[in-house]
Write a protein that holds these residues in place. Structure first.
Motif, PDB file in Angstrom:
ATOM      1  N   ALA A   1       0.716  -1.447  -0.241  1.00  0.00           N
ATOM      2  CA  ALA A   1       0.369  -0.199   0.231  1.00  0.00           C
ATOM      3  C   ALA A   1       1.258   1.109  -0.140  1.00  0.00           C
ATOM      4  O   ALA A   1       0.233   2.354  -0.368  1.00  0.00           O
ATOM      5  N   LEU A   2       1.634   0.676   0.522  1.00  0.00           N
ATOM      6  CA  LEU A   2       3.420   2.554   0.266  1.00  0.00           C
ATOM      7  C   LEU A   2       3.675   1.956  -0.693  1.00  0.00           C
ATOM      8  O   LEU A   2       3.696   3.286  -1.048  1.00  0.00           O
TER       9      LEU A   2
ATOM     10  N   THR B   1       1.122   4.297  -2.811  1.00  0.00           N
ATOM     11  CA  THR B   1       1.058   5.557  -2.213  1.00  0.00           C
ATOM     12  C   THR B   1       2.248   5.710  -3.284  1.00  0.00           C
ATOM     13  O   THR B   1       2.057   7.436  -4.140  1.00  0.00           O
ATOM     14  N   LEU B   2       3.360   5.810  -3.141  1.00  0.00           N
ATOM     15  CA  LEU B   2       5.177   6.242  -3.601  1.00  0.00           C
ATOM     16  C   LEU B   2       5.299   6.378  -4.691  1.00  0.00           C
ATOM     17  O   LEU B   2       5.785   7.468  -5.259  1.00  0.00           O
ATOM     18  N   ARG B   3       4.320   5.797  -5.859  1.00  0.00           N
ATOM     19  CA  ARG B   3       3.725   5.591  -6.847  1.00  0.00           C
ATOM     20  C   ARG B   3       3.850   6.755  -7.666  1.00  0.00           C
ATOM     21  O   ARG B   3       3.953   7.183  -8.683  1.00  0.00           O
ATOM     22  N   ASN B   4       2.815   7.435  -6.586  1.00  0.00           N
ATOM     23  CA  ASN B   4       2.366   8.597  -7.285  1.00  0.00           C
ATOM     24  C   ASN B   4       2.298   9.862  -5.928  1.00  0.00           C
ATOM     25  O   ASN B   4       2.116  10.985  -6.345  1.00  0.00           O
TER      26      ASN B   4
ATOM     27  N   VAL C   1      13.299   8.338  -5.933  1.00  0.00           N
ATOM     28  CA  VAL C   1      12.028   9.017  -4.469  1.00  0.00           C
ATOM     29  C   VAL C   1      13.159   9.008  -3.079  1.00  0.00           C
ATOM     30  O   VAL C   1      14.436   8.378  -2.897  1.00  0.00           O
ATOM     31  N   GLN C   2      12.974   9.715  -2.416  1.00  0.00           N
ATOM     32  CA  GLN C   2      13.455   9.987  -1.065  1.00  0.00           C
ATOM     33  C   GLN C   2      12.873   9.710  -0.048  1.00  0.00           C
ATOM     34  O   GLN C   2      12.256   9.560  -0.067  1.00  0.00           O
ATOM     35  N   PRO C   3      13.707   9.573   1.307  1.00  0.00           N
ATOM     36  CA  PRO C   3      13.736   8.734   1.983  1.00  0.00           C
ATOM     37  C   PRO C   3      12.506   9.570   2.797  1.00  0.00           C
ATOM     38  O   PRO C   3      11.688   9.116   3.485  1.00  0.00           O
ATOM     39  N   ASP C   4      12.386  11.363   2.738  1.00  0.00           N
ATOM     40  CA  ASP C   4      11.510  11.999   2.853  1.00  0.00           C
ATOM     41  C   ASP C   4      10.481  11.947   2.446  1.00  0.00           C
ATOM     42  O   ASP C   4       9.090  11.853   3.336  1.00  0.00           O
ATOM     43  N   GLU C   5      10.516  11.384   1.503  1.00  0.00           N
ATOM     44  CA  GLU C   5       8.869  11.159   0.898  1.00  0.00           C
ATOM     45  C   GLU C   5       8.516  10.036   1.341  1.00  0.00           C
ATOM     46  O   GLU C   5       7.133   9.864   1.231  1.00  0.00           O
ATOM     47  N   VAL C   6       9.160   9.007   1.774  1.00  0.00           N
ATOM     48  CA  VAL C   6       8.570   7.865   2.193  1.00  0.00           C
ATOM     49  C   VAL C   6       7.938   8.217   3.470  1.00  0.00           C
ATOM     50  O   VAL C   6       6.322   7.865   4.457  1.00  0.00           O
TER      51      VAL C   6
END
Length: 277
Positions: free
Chosen positions: A57-58, A61-64, A265-270
């Protein structure tokens, strides 16, 4: 936004470990990081699963998610409140937009830009004001208590902020940066500036050019990780080794998300995606 489950699985038995400090307290100096002695291992951090795969699920989310959405994450700031509170406590007056605008919106990118400046006591104080304003938002939970805590020893506290900022800029590990503002067990050196806010300061201290290694960790993020990688997460006063394991986990998830997205993708995006789950 309502919370939703990610990759739920059976809970693991809690592993024994040392107790966690919760009393904020104040220490008058930061720890000596030059010692060759290795930091004590917090066995409680082992409940955090550092090799867990990115939850589906995460990943969706990160895909978009876009980098711009993270950097534009903003809060409303009431400047007059900050000016008055600083004056009442004899603290240095906040400058910039805190002086020129009565109300404004402060983004993550705005706060990071403060950390592009030279590392000086004055600029460290400005970075602290921006960090606190972004973290507290317009309502400001315990606003007065937090400023009262800082005002107990402003010169010492500004010195701690300077050294923490310099440690981030030096490229030190997340755990070592954490130890500049909190003890090994997560007790803050600055009264009412616990891990949830200290990690915000460390995060923003990267500025706009350094790769992000220190990530925001608060009770919302820790709680939202319980269904995936951290079933027994405490919600405050994390050990330095726990913080390091958390940052390592999100850096790994960022790489997995980048592989899926086909773009960085940056860690803060996660971190932001976990916060809004």
């Amino acid at each position: 936004m309502g919370r939703r489950s990610i990759h739920r699985r059976p809970r693991r038995a809690r592993r024994p470990g040392p107790s966690r400090a919760r009393d904020p307290g104040t220490c008058l100096s930061s720890p000596d990081l030059s010692s060759s002695a290795p930091p004590r291992l917090d066995v409680t951090h082992m409940a955090l699963q550092p090799d867990d795969p990115l939850p589906p699920a995460l990943a969706d989310t990160l895909r978009n998610t876009t980098r711009e959405a993270v950097l534009n994450h903003n809060v409303k700031v009431k400047s007059d409140r900050w000016r008055a509170a600083a004056a009442e406590r004899g603290l240095p007056a906040p400058t910039g937009r805190f002086q020129s605008e009565d109300t404004f919106f402060l983004t993550r990118a705005d706060v990071m830009a403060h950390a592009d400046a030279d590392i000086t006591p004055e600029n460290a104080m400005e970075l602290w004001y921006a960090t606190m304003a972004w973290g507290l938002g317009p309502s400001g939970s315990w606003f007065n208590l937090r400023l009262d805590g800082f005002a107990k020893a402003p010169e010492t506290n500004i010195d701690l902020l300077v050294h923490a900022w310099a440690t981030v800029r030096s490229g030190a590990s997340a755990g070592d940066c954490y130890r500049r503002l909190l003890t090994e067990k997560g007790k803050p050196f600055i009264t009412q500036f616990g891990a949830a806010f200290a990690t915000k300061y460390l995060y923003f201290a990267h500025g706009t050019t350094l790769p992000v290694r220190n990530l925001i960790l608060d009770k919302v993020v820790a709680t939202n990780l319980r269904d995936s990688a951290w079933p027994d997460s405490p919600i405050t006063a994390w050990w330095a080794t726990t913080y390091q394991a958390y940052c390592d986990l999100l850096a790994d998830w960022a790489q997995q998300a980048a592989d899926i997205r086909g773009a960085p993708v940056q860690p803060d995006e996660v971190e932001k995606a976990i916060f809004h789950m």
